[in-house]
Scaffold this active site. Structure first.
Site, short mmCIF file in Angstrom:
data_model
loop_
_atom_site.label_atom_id
_atom_site.label_comp_id
_atom_site.label_asym_id
_atom_site.label_seq_id
_atom_site.Cartn_x
_atom_site.Cartn_y
_atom_site.Cartn_z
N CYS A 270 28.25 110.50 25.86
CA CYS A 270 27.42 109.30 25.85
C CYS A 270 28.21 108.01 25.97
CB CYS A 270 26.56 109.27 24.58
SG CYS A 270 25.31 110.57 24.50
N ILE A 271 29.00 107.70 24.95
CA ILE A 271 29.61 106.38 24.86
C ILE A 271 30.56 106.06 26.01
CG2 ILE A 271 30.91 104.82 23.38
CD1 ILE A 271 29.85 106.40 20.98
#
Length: 440
Positions: A270-271
Site C-alpha cells: 500500500c504505502i
C-alpha cells in the site's frame, strides 16, 4: 432493479483474489453465515483452501478447515461459478510498473473473467486500492461489454477499499470500518447491506470516487509522515541526536502529535505504491503533486542511506564492503508477518550485491526468498539459521525487519557489527552493545 441479496437468508458471496486481503475477508463473511466462494487463478491456493490449509501465517488453517467442512467456504479457479453468487468482491493486486504508473491488468483482467457470467440483480464491489474513477470509468465498461448488462440498471456496482493490516492483532477484519461508495444510491445501499453482514460498522459515502480517494488519503498520510521522520533521521544523525529518543519524547504530548517511525525504506503493498496512483491521475487534470512526489523520493532513498551507514561502519573497522559477508535480518516488510511485498530488504540486498558483498538472510516467517516482480535473482534463496555459528561467520548483521521473538541481546553479543534500522536493539544492555550497534 433490486439486488438479489435482499431476498436471501444466507447470502452467496464470491471473492476474487485469495491473498492477504481476500482470504481473511472470505473467512469473515463465512463466519457471518454467508456461503462464500473464493476465486483465484492459482490452483495451489484453491486446492489448499479446499483441503483446509492456510498459506498465510496469520490466517488460521483451523478456521479455514472448519468453514470448508461446514460447506460455508470453498475455492475454485472456474469463473463460471460467478453466476451463482449474489455478490462479487474483487481483491486483486494493483502494483506499479517500472515507470511508476498504475498496472491495472489484474483488475481489468478480473473484470473480463467475471463479465460473461454476470447476471441481472448481482452486486460487484471493487476493493483493490486505485485512483479515483477506476470503478466507473475503467471497470464498468468491461463489465457492461462482457455481460450485455448495464451497471446501475441491471446490476449494482460499488467500491469499498480494503483496510487489511496483516498481523495486527488489535484490529481484525470485522473490527475495521468499511467505507462504501456506490455508482448509484441503490448500488451504495446494496453494498452497505452486504458488508454489514461481515463487519461491525459501514461508512457510506456519496460515490465510488470519494471511496477511492479516501483510501489514497489514508496511505498518503502515512507515506508523507514516514518520509518526514526518515528525513529527520538523516538530519539528526548528522547532529549526533538519536531520532528514536526524540520520537519517544515527542509522543508524550497528549494532543497535536502522532508518532511515526523511520526505517530502511517503505514496504508492503500500500504505502510505497498507492500515493503514486493519485500522482499519475492528477496529471490528467494538469495538477502537480509535489508533496507526494517529494515524500516518495525521500522514502525510496533510504536503502542507499542505510548502505552508506553500513559502509562507513565497516570502514571504521578496516573492512571494505566489497567481499564483506552481510546477513540481512528480515525479508518481510513488517514484523511478525510472512508478507514480503515491496519490502525494502530486497532493495538492500540488490545494493549490497552491486557493491560486491556476499549476502545471506534470516527470517523466521519467510523460509525461502519468494519470486518478486522486481528482484527475481534472489528467488529460492533459503533463510539461514540464526545462531552463534552463522552470526560469527558474517562481518555485519543488517536489521531490516524487527521481528519479535528474536533474542537481540544474544544477536549483538555474537555479532561483530549490527546495523539497526528499526531500533530493535534498544533494550540490549549498553555493556554488550559497546560500539557494535550502529543505528541507520
Amino acid at each position: 432493479m433490486r439486488w438479489t441479496g435482499y431476498d436471501k437468508a444466507s447470502l452467496s458471496v464470491g471473492i476474487v483474489g485469495m491473498g492477504y486481503v481476500g482470504l481473511p475477508l472470505a473467512i469473515q463473511f463465512a463466519k457471518a453465515g454467508c456461503v462464500v466462494t473464493g476465486f483465484d487463478i492459482d490452483p495451489k491456493k484453491t486446492d489448499a483452501i479446499n483441503a483446509g490449509q492456510s498459506y498465510i501465517k496469520h490466517v488460521s488453517a483451523d478456521a479455514i478447515g472448519e468453514l470448508v467442512r461446514a460447506k460455508k467456504f470453498r475455492a475454485t479457479t472456474d469463473f463460471a461459478d460467478v453466476a451463482k453468487q449474489d455478490s462479487m468482491i474483487i481483491c486483486v493486486p494493483t502494483p506499479l510498473n517500472e515507470y511508476r504508473e498504475p498496472d491495472m491488468s489484474y483488475v481489468l483482467g478480473t473484470g473480463r473473467s467475471i463479465a460473461p457470467h454476470l447476471r441481472a440483480g448481482q452486486l460487484v464491489s471493487l476493493e483493490s486500492t486505485t485512483y479515483p474513477g477506476t470503478t466507473e470509468d475503467d471497470l464498468r465498461p468491461i463489465l457492461e461489454q462482457g455481460s450485455g448488462l448495464k451497471a446501475g440498471v441491471d446490476f449494482h456496482l460499488a467500491f469499498s477499499p480494503e483496510r487489511e493490516d496483516p498481523g495486527n492483532k488489535e484490529f481484525q477484519t470485522r473490527d475495521i470500518p468499511k467505507i462504501v461508495g456506490g455508482m448509484t444510491d441503490a448500488c451504495r445501499d446494496a453494498a452497505q447491506f452486504l458488508y454489514m453482514k461481515a463487519v461491525k460498522r459501514v461508512v457510506p459515502v456519496s460515490g465510488t470516487r470519494t471511496a477511492e480517494a479516501a483510501k489514497l488519503v489514508e496511505n498518503i498520510f502515512r507515506c508523507v509522515n514516514i518520509a518526514m521522520v526518515n528525513e529527520l533521521k538523516v538530519v539528526f544523525d548528522s547532529m549526533g541526536i538519536d531520532i528514536w529518543e526524540v520520537i519517544e519524547a515527542a509522543k508524550t504530548k497528549p494532543f497535536g502529535y502522532m508518532p511515526f517511525y523511520p526505517g530502511p525504506g517503505l514496504g508492503g503493498h500500500c504505502i510505497p505504491i498507492d500515493p503514486f496512483y493519485l500522482t499519475w491521475k492528477a496529471r490528467e487534470f494538469k495538477v502537480q503533486t509535489k508533496f507526494i512526489e517529494l515524500a516518495g523520493e525521500i522514502n525510496t532513498a533510504m536503502p542507499r542511506y542505510v548502505i552508506t551507514r553500513l559502509m562507513e561502519a565497516l570502514s571504521d573497522r578496516g573492512k571494505p564492503l566489497k567481499g564483506a559477508k552481510i546477513m540481512i535480518l528480515g525479508l518481510a516488510y513488517k514484523k511478525n508477518v510472512d508478507d514480503p511485498r515491496e519490502s525494502p530488504s530486497f532493495e538492500l540486498w540488490e545494493l549490497l550485491k552491486e557493491r560486491g558483498a556476499v549476502v545471506s538472510f534470516h527470517d523466521p516467517f519467510v523460509p525461502i526468498a519468494p519470486h518478486m516482480r522486481h528482484h527475481p535473482e534472489v528467488a529460492g534463496t533459503p533463510s539461514v539459521a540464526l545462531n552463534a555459528q552463522t552470526l560469527s561467520a558474517v562481518d555485519a548483521v543488517l536489521i531490516s525487519t524487527n521481528h519479535d521473538g528474536i533474542d537481540y541481546t544474544a544477536l549483538v553479543k555474537q555479532s561483530a557489527l549490527v546495523i539497526d534500522t528499526r531500533n530493535a536493539c534498544v533494550n540490549v544492555p549498553a555493556e554488550i552493545k559497546g560500539d557494535k550497534v550502529v543505528k541507520a
